[in-house]
Design a protein around this motif. Structure first.
Motif, PDB file in Angstrom:
ATOM      1  N   ASP A  58       0.803  -1.212   0.000  1.00 14.49           N
ATOM      2  CA  ASP A  58       0.000   0.000   0.000  1.00 14.49           C
ATOM      3  C   ASP A  58       0.841   1.270   0.000  1.00 14.49           C
ATOM      4  N   TYR A  60       3.232   4.311  -1.136  1.00 12.28           N
ATOM      5  CA  TYR A  60       3.326   5.115  -2.345  1.00 12.28           C
ATOM      6  C   TYR A  60       4.787   5.268  -2.743  1.00 12.28           C
ATOM      7  N   ASN A  91       0.778   4.029  -5.856  1.00 11.17           N
ATOM      8  CA  ASN A  91       0.899   2.757  -5.136  1.00 11.17           C
ATOM      9  C   ASN A  91       0.598   1.615  -6.098  1.00 11.17           C
ATOM     10  N   ALA A  92       0.588   0.399  -5.597  1.00 11.18           N
ATOM     11  CA  ALA A  92       0.384  -0.781  -6.428  1.00 11.18           C
ATOM     12  C   ALA A  92      -1.012  -0.831  -7.043  1.00 11.18           C
ATOM     13  N   LYS A  93      -1.963  -0.144  -6.431  1.00 11.52           N
ATOM     14  CA  LYS A  93      -3.330  -0.121  -6.949  1.00 11.52           C
ATOM     15  C   LYS A  93      -3.520   0.954  -8.010  1.00 11.52           C
ATOM     16  N   LYS A  94      -2.440   1.611  -8.414  1.00 12.12           N
ATOM     17  CA  LYS A  94      -2.468   2.717  -9.387  1.00 12.12           C
ATOM     18  C   LYS A  94      -3.286   3.893  -8.855  1.00 12.12           C
ATOM     19  N   GLU A  95      -3.188   4.134  -7.540  1.00  7.66           N
ATOM     20  CA  GLU A  95      -3.796   5.305  -6.927  1.00  7.66           C
ATOM     21  C   GLU A  95      -2.692   6.337  -6.753  1.00  7.66           C
ATOM     22  N   ASP A 112      -7.541   8.008  -8.501  1.00  7.46           N
ATOM     23  CA  ASP A 112      -7.154   6.781  -9.193  1.00  7.46           C
ATOM     24  C   ASP A 112      -6.641   7.147 -10.575  1.00  7.46           C
ATOM     25  N   ASN A 120      -8.339   8.809   1.142  1.00  7.10           N
ATOM     26  CA  ASN A 120      -7.337   7.889   1.677  1.00  7.10           C
ATOM     27  C   ASN A 120      -7.522   7.843   3.186  1.00  7.10           C
TER      28      ASN A 120
END
Length: 121
Positions: A58, A60, A91-95, A112, A120
């Protein structure tokens, strides 16, 4: 109205930071292991090690502001035309975490990869 939204985002970001610091202070320290205990197989990893991996996912990672998707920068320009993008991270979630400055106020905004604003927590 835009200044009100940015002010709210800054306040929420500050509260999130203070909450994270309070949780770190209240966290129990991880026990030190001896060299023989460190030789255990990876399948038997301690829960503390698994939690560390989850936090890293999670986390960044800073990126160049030019690498931020056009949808995100357009959403920023639309919502806050006077905002200056100082830093960006993903981050890994492309946020994306955007460190912005509007006038004399600074804060973090989260979106996003499609430019949709997110909170957040």
């Amino acid at each position: 109205m835009k200044k009100l939204i940015l002010s709210a985002a800054i306040v929420l970001g500050s509260l999130t930071t203070m909450n994270a610091q309070a949780q770190e202070e209240n966290a129990t320290p991880v026990e030190q292991t001896t060299p023989t205990e460190q030789a255990t197989p990876a399948a038997e990893a301690a829960p503390a090690e698994q939690a560390t991996v989850a936090q890293e996912v999670d986390a960044y990672t800073e990126v160049k502001t030019e690498e931020v998707p056009a949808a995100v920068t357009e959403a920023l320009k639309k919502a806050f035309p006077d905002a200056v993008l100082n830093k960006a991270a993903v981050n890994a979630k492309k946020e994306y975490q955007l460190q912005v400055k509007v006038g004399d106020k600074e804060g973090a905004l989260y979106a996003d990869e499609t430019g949709k604003w997110i909170q957040n927590n």
